[in-house]
Design a protein around this motif. Structure first.
Motif, short mmCIF file in Angstrom:
data_model
loop_
_atom_site.label_atom_id
_atom_site.label_comp_id
_atom_site.label_asym_id
_atom_site.label_seq_id
_atom_site.Cartn_x
_atom_site.Cartn_y
_atom_site.Cartn_z
N GLU A 60 1.01 -1.15 -0.11
CA GLU A 60 0.11 0.20 0.08
C GLU A 60 0.91 1.27 -0.06
O GLU A 60 2.03 1.16 0.08
CB GLU A 60 -0.95 -0.12 1.13
CG GLU A 60 -1.91 -1.25 1.30
CD GLU A 60 -2.69 -1.16 2.58
OE1 GLU A 60 -2.72 -0.16 3.32
OE2 GLU A 60 -3.62 -2.12 2.61
N THR A 61 0.29 2.27 -0.36
CA THR A 61 1.03 3.75 -0.11
C THR A 61 -0.20 4.64 0.15
O THR A 61 -1.22 4.30 0.45
CB THR A 61 1.61 4.07 -1.36
OG1 THR A 61 2.52 5.04 -1.46
CG2 THR A 61 0.38 4.18 -2.76
N VAL A 62 0.30 5.62 0.52
CA VAL A 62 -0.30 7.09 0.84
C VAL A 62 -0.22 8.30 -0.07
O VAL A 62 0.86 8.44 -0.59
CB VAL A 62 0.09 7.54 2.34
CG1 VAL A 62 -0.62 9.00 2.53
CG2 VAL A 62 0.06 6.48 3.52
N ILE A 63 -1.39 8.44 -0.72
CA ILE A 63 -1.27 9.40 -1.71
C ILE A 63 -2.01 10.69 -1.31
O ILE A 63 -2.93 10.65 -0.27
CB ILE A 63 -1.86 9.17 -3.08
CG1 ILE A 63 -3.29 8.52 -2.83
CG2 ILE A 63 -1.12 7.79 -3.74
CD1 ILE A 63 -4.01 8.22 -4.29
N ARG A 64 -1.85 11.94 -1.91
CA ARG A 64 -2.49 13.02 -1.60
C ARG A 64 -3.35 13.53 -2.81
O ARG A 64 -2.67 13.55 -3.82
CB ARG A 64 -1.60 14.05 -1.20
CG ARG A 64 -1.99 15.57 -0.78
CD ARG A 64 -1.25 16.49 -0.37
NE ARG A 64 -0.53 16.26 0.97
CZ ARG A 64 -1.22 16.57 2.05
NH1 ARG A 64 -2.37 16.99 2.24
NH2 ARG A 64 -0.57 16.35 3.39
N ILE A 65 -4.71 13.60 -2.42
CA ILE A 65 -5.42 14.00 -3.73
C ILE A 65 -5.85 15.47 -3.55
O ILE A 65 -6.50 15.63 -2.35
CB ILE A 65 -6.66 13.25 -3.69
CG1 ILE A 65 -6.26 11.50 -3.84
CG2 ILE A 65 -7.83 13.49 -4.81
CD1 ILE A 65 -7.45 10.48 -3.73
N PRO A 66 -5.74 16.35 -4.46
CA PRO A 66 -6.24 17.68 -4.15
C PRO A 66 -7.62 17.99 -4.19
O PRO A 66 -8.42 16.96 -4.80
CB PRO A 66 -5.52 18.35 -5.52
CG PRO A 66 -5.29 17.19 -6.58
CD PRO A 66 -5.16 15.92 -5.76
N ALA A 67 -8.10 18.61 -3.24
CA ALA A 67 -9.40 19.18 -3.11
C ALA A 67 -10.26 19.36 -4.43
O ALA A 67 -11.43 18.94 -4.71
CB ALA A 67 -9.79 20.22 -2.10
N ARG A 68 -9.56 20.04 -5.47
CA ARG A 68 -10.16 20.32 -6.64
C ARG A 68 -10.54 19.06 -7.32
O ARG A 68 -11.30 18.78 -8.55
CB ARG A 68 -9.44 21.16 -7.34
CG ARG A 68 -8.04 20.91 -7.90
CD ARG A 68 -7.14 21.70 -8.53
NE ARG A 68 -5.88 21.15 -8.77
CZ ARG A 68 -4.73 21.30 -7.79
NH1 ARG A 68 -4.98 22.20 -6.68
NH2 ARG A 68 -3.86 20.95 -7.97
N LEU A 69 -10.09 17.86 -7.00
CA LEU A 69 -10.43 16.52 -7.81
C LEU A 69 -11.59 15.87 -7.10
O LEU A 69 -12.33 14.87 -7.72
CB LEU A 69 -9.21 15.54 -7.60
CG LEU A 69 -9.32 14.24 -8.63
CD1 LEU A 69 -9.02 14.96 -10.02
CD2 LEU A 69 -8.05 13.64 -8.51
N VAL A 70 -12.30 16.40 -6.05
CA VAL A 70 -13.46 15.97 -5.17
C VAL A 70 -14.76 15.75 -6.24
O VAL A 70 -15.06 14.62 -6.34
CB VAL A 70 -13.81 16.75 -4.01
CG1 VAL A 70 -15.10 16.26 -3.71
CG2 VAL A 70 -12.76 16.73 -2.99
N PRO A 71 -14.98 16.58 -6.99
CA PRO A 71 -16.09 16.56 -7.91
C PRO A 71 -15.80 15.27 -8.83
O PRO A 71 -16.70 14.42 -9.39
CB PRO A 71 -16.25 17.79 -8.71
CG PRO A 71 -15.43 18.89 -7.93
CD PRO A 71 -14.31 18.21 -7.23
N ILE A 72 -14.52 15.11 -9.38
CA ILE A 72 -14.24 14.03 -10.11
C ILE A 72 -14.29 12.68 -9.64
O ILE A 72 -14.82 11.57 -10.03
CB ILE A 72 -12.89 14.19 -10.88
CG1 ILE A 72 -12.87 15.37 -11.89
CG2 ILE A 72 -12.36 12.68 -11.57
CD1 ILE A 72 -11.68 15.96 -12.35
#
Length: 85
Positions: A60-72
């Protein structure tokens, strides 16, 4: 495996970017995003759910998803639910 492209970070340039797909066979959401920095990984290790071993397993890994990707990601969740039908 058949991946359905859902969307890409709208603020991206032309070199790599957070992206979401849905595997139409398993209904898994597949994410490409930023590798989390050491501080973020350390916080994840410290804030592990009760009953779980601390640390991030090798598979496993930890990734960071930007808030602007939330709608996607919402769209990806809807597509994943449809794939399960």
């Amino acid at each position: 495996m058949h991946l359905q492209f859902i969307g890409i970070d709208p603020d991206t340039g032309k070199n790599g970017s957070p992206t979401a797909w849905v595997d139409l066979e398993s209904a898994d959401i597949v994410i490409q995003s930023y590798t989390a920095d050491d501080e973020t990984r350390a916080q994840c290790v410290e804030n592990t759910a009760a009953g779980h071993a601390k640390g991030v397993p090798d598979h496993e890994t930890v990734i960071r998803i930007p808030a602007r990707l939330v709608p996607i990601l919402r769209e990806a969740c809807d597509a994943a639910e449809r794939a399960q039908l």
